[in-house]
Motif scaffolding. Sequence first.
Motif, short mmCIF file in Angstrom:
data_model
loop_
_atom_site.label_atom_id
_atom_site.label_comp_id
_atom_site.label_asym_id
_atom_site.label_seq_id
_atom_site.Cartn_x
_atom_site.Cartn_y
_atom_site.Cartn_z
N ASN A 210 0.81 -1.22 0.00
CA ASN A 210 0.00 0.00 0.00
C ASN A 210 0.85 1.27 0.00
O ASN A 210 0.31 2.38 -0.05
CB ASN A 210 -0.92 0.02 1.23
CG ASN A 210 -1.98 -1.05 1.14
OD1 ASN A 210 -2.56 -1.28 0.08
ND2 ASN A 210 -2.26 -1.71 2.26
N LYS A 211 2.15 1.09 0.08
CA LYS A 211 3.05 2.25 0.14
C LYS A 211 3.47 2.63 -1.27
O LYS A 211 4.35 2.01 -1.87
CB LYS A 211 4.28 1.90 0.99
CG LYS A 211 5.09 3.11 1.38
CD LYS A 211 6.07 2.77 2.48
CE LYS A 211 6.81 4.01 2.95
NZ LYS A 211 7.68 3.73 4.07
N LYS A 212 2.82 3.62 -1.81
CA LYS A 212 3.08 4.05 -3.19
C LYS A 212 2.36 5.38 -3.44
O LYS A 212 1.56 5.81 -2.61
CB LYS A 212 2.57 2.99 -4.17
CG LYS A 212 1.06 2.76 -4.04
CD LYS A 212 0.55 1.62 -4.89
CE LYS A 212 -0.96 1.48 -4.67
NZ LYS A 212 -1.51 0.18 -5.05
N LYS A 213 2.65 5.99 -4.58
CA LYS A 213 1.89 7.18 -4.98
C LYS A 213 0.64 6.70 -5.71
O LYS A 213 0.67 5.69 -6.41
CB LYS A 213 2.72 8.06 -5.92
CG LYS A 213 3.85 8.81 -5.24
CD LYS A 213 3.36 9.96 -4.39
CE LYS A 213 2.88 11.14 -5.24
NZ LYS A 213 2.31 12.21 -4.36
N LEU A 214 -0.44 7.44 -5.51
CA LEU A 214 -1.69 7.08 -6.17
C LEU A 214 -1.87 7.93 -7.43
O LEU A 214 -1.63 9.13 -7.41
CB LEU A 214 -2.84 7.35 -5.20
CG LEU A 214 -4.06 6.44 -5.25
CD1 LEU A 214 -3.66 4.99 -4.99
CD2 LEU A 214 -5.06 6.88 -4.19
N GLU A 215 -2.27 7.29 -8.50
CA GLU A 215 -2.59 8.04 -9.71
C GLU A 215 -3.96 8.70 -9.50
O GLU A 215 -4.87 8.07 -9.00
CB GLU A 215 -2.70 7.09 -10.91
CG GLU A 215 -1.44 6.28 -11.19
CD GLU A 215 -0.48 7.02 -12.11
OE1 GLU A 215 -0.97 7.76 -12.98
OE2 GLU A 215 0.74 6.88 -11.92
N ASN A 216 -4.07 9.95 -9.88
CA ASN A 216 -5.37 10.64 -9.83
C ASN A 216 -6.06 10.63 -8.47
O ASN A 216 -7.24 10.34 -8.37
CB ASN A 216 -6.36 10.04 -10.84
CG ASN A 216 -5.75 9.83 -12.20
OD1 ASN A 216 -5.05 10.70 -12.70
ND2 ASN A 216 -6.02 8.69 -12.80
N ALA A 217 -5.30 10.90 -7.42
CA ALA A 217 -5.92 10.95 -6.10
C ALA A 217 -6.86 12.14 -6.01
O ALA A 217 -6.62 13.19 -6.59
CB ALA A 217 -4.84 11.06 -5.03
N ASP A 218 -7.98 11.97 -5.29
CA ASP A 218 -8.93 13.06 -5.10
C ASP A 218 -8.55 13.93 -3.91
O ASP A 218 -8.76 15.14 -3.92
CB ASP A 218 -10.34 12.50 -4.85
CG ASP A 218 -10.89 11.80 -6.07
OD1 ASP A 218 -10.78 12.38 -7.17
OD2 ASP A 218 -11.41 10.67 -5.93
N PHE A 219 -8.04 13.28 -2.85
CA PHE A 219 -7.68 14.03 -1.64
C PHE A 219 -6.36 13.52 -1.11
O PHE A 219 -5.99 12.37 -1.30
CB PHE A 219 -8.75 13.86 -0.56
CG PHE A 219 -10.09 14.37 -0.95
CD1 PHE A 219 -10.41 15.71 -0.81
CD2 PHE A 219 -11.05 13.51 -1.49
CE1 PHE A 219 -11.65 16.19 -1.18
CE2 PHE A 219 -12.30 13.99 -1.86
CZ PHE A 219 -12.60 15.33 -1.71
#
Length: 143
Positions: A21-30
């Motif tokens: 779960n440790k990663k950057k998220l594409e297209n995060a909303d918040f």
Amino acid sequence: MEDLNDIYNDIIMEHSMNSYNKKKLENADFCEIGHNPNCGDEITLEIKLNGDKIEDMAFTGHGCAISQASTSIMIDTLKGKTVQEAKEIIKTFIEMIKREITDESELEKLENAICFRNISHMPARVKCALLAWHTLEEMLNKK
Ligand code: ZN
């Protein structure tokens, strides 16, 4: 027979050592940053919503094993839940740590996050375990 606390420790170790779960998220909303100066834990939570549902969540940052594992396990527990369900689970987790739970069956909805139950015996670690949950609570309340 393996002691229940050992199983809990295994879950915590597994998540702190190599969290998917440790990663950057594409297209995060918040996005929200949480900081625990007592220990030096720092996390950035990112969340992607689909309507009222938590479609994806991830984190980056650094800190002790407890803070990193707690963040990762929280993400596993809350992914796919609605915002309202997530808020209830967060509340239950905080109450568990503060030993305010009177109805044991309430703890079932915490899934693996129940492994932090005994952290209340280690006051110095309580803030580490709560960091991600408080950070997400703040983010969901702002939204
Ligand atoms: Zn910590």
